[in-house]
Enzyme design. Structure first.
Site, short mmCIF file in Angstrom:
data_model
loop_
_atom_site.label_atom_id
_atom_site.label_comp_id
_atom_site.label_asym_id
_atom_site.label_seq_id
_atom_site.Cartn_x
_atom_site.Cartn_y
_atom_site.Cartn_z
N GLN A 6 0.96 -1.17 -0.06
CA GLN A 6 0.21 -0.04 -0.14
C GLN A 6 1.05 1.22 -0.15
OE1 GLN A 6 -3.63 0.72 1.48
NE2 GLN A 6 -2.99 2.64 0.51
N ALA A 8 1.46 5.59 -1.19
CA ALA A 8 0.78 6.72 -1.01
C ALA A 8 -0.35 6.96 -2.09
CB ALA A 8 1.77 7.84 -1.03
N ASP A 122 10.84 10.03 -11.38
CA ASP A 122 10.87 9.73 -10.04
C ASP A 122 11.81 8.40 -9.90
OD1 ASP A 122 10.22 9.31 -7.48
OD2 ASP A 122 8.53 8.12 -7.52
#
Ligand SMILES: Nc1ncnc2c1ncn2[C@@H]1O[C@H](COP(=O)(O)OP(=O)(O)O)[C@@H](O)[C@H]1O
Ligand SMILES: [Mg+2]
Length: 211
Positions: A6, A8, A122
């Site tokens: 899980q 953000a 990223d």
């Protein structure tokens, strides 16, 4: 489907797709965001990710194969990279080992992306995976990616990688230098990109000095 992570922005599930091991990446809605804005943002990131994954595959850059996309629920069904660990875990588990060959491979990887005008957005050691048998690298997590041929955008991409590398892995300045040396050999007009990188570094430094 078994949830394995899980984050953000997204949940990752492990499942099978027509008999193949499969990862489902679902960008879930955030209740604090305005509903229609939230849906647009999730859809945008999903389509950016799919677009970059497909572009990379076409260019021969190793990324997970996209099996299926559900735009309404913002789910990407993709190949599960079996036998791979994140570069982050790989480095942390082998503290003290020489990672020069990995740095060259990472330099090659970023060169391949930029030669195809893919700005990852990223670049961190959690978004690169390494095959434990062959040591080949794969890249993923393209939700913040864009297509651009601008030296500025490529410079920012390198800067993000530099910051991420140095903050997650102390004493890796020499590894980033190897990445840059490889990049200089492989990327057309890399001198323009490196000049931008230097400029961005200066801006970053000024910001911390002013506080
Ligand atoms: N196709 C895949 N095969 C194997 N592991 C994956 C795959 N996609 C993601 N992962 C694992 O899940 C983590 C999170 O996925 P990522 O796409 O980076 O999402 P996030 O936006 O949460 O960072 C990765 O760092 C990697 O460990
Ligand atoms: Mg990630």
């Amino acid at each position: 489907m078994e949830m394995i992570r899980q984050g953000a922005e997204a949940r990752l599930y492990s499942t099978t797709f027509h008999g193949r091991s499969c990862i489902v990446k679902e960008r879930f809605s955030k209740s604090y965001r305005h509903a229609s804005l939230d849906a647009k943002l999730r859809q945008k990131r999903t389509s950016q990710e799919v677009r970059a994954l497909l572009r990379c595959r076409k260019a021969g850059i190793r990324t997970p194969v996209v099996y299926f996309v559900d735009n309404d629920s913002c789910k990407i069904y993709m190949e599960k990279l079996d036998g791979c660990t994140t570069l982050r875990d790989f480095i942390v588990a082998r503290a003290g080992v020489d990672f020069e060959h990995v740095a060259v491979a990472l330099g090659d990887l970023v060169s391949g992306l930029h030669n195809n005008d893919v700005i990852h957005g990223d670049l961190t050691t959690s978004n690169v995976m390494i095959d434990s048998e062959t040591n080949e690298l794969r890249v993923l997590d393209f939700g913040l990616s864009l297509m651009s041929n601008l030296a500025e955008d490529k410079g920012v991409d390198l800067y993000v990688l530099e910051r991420a590398l140095l903050s997650s892995h102390p004493q890796t300045e020499h590894l980033f230098q190897i990445i840059l040396d490889t990049y200089k050999k492989r990327v057309k007009k890399s001198d323009e990109v490196i000049a931008k990188l230097d400029e961005i570094r200066m801006r970053g430094r000024k910001r911390t000095m002013v506080g």
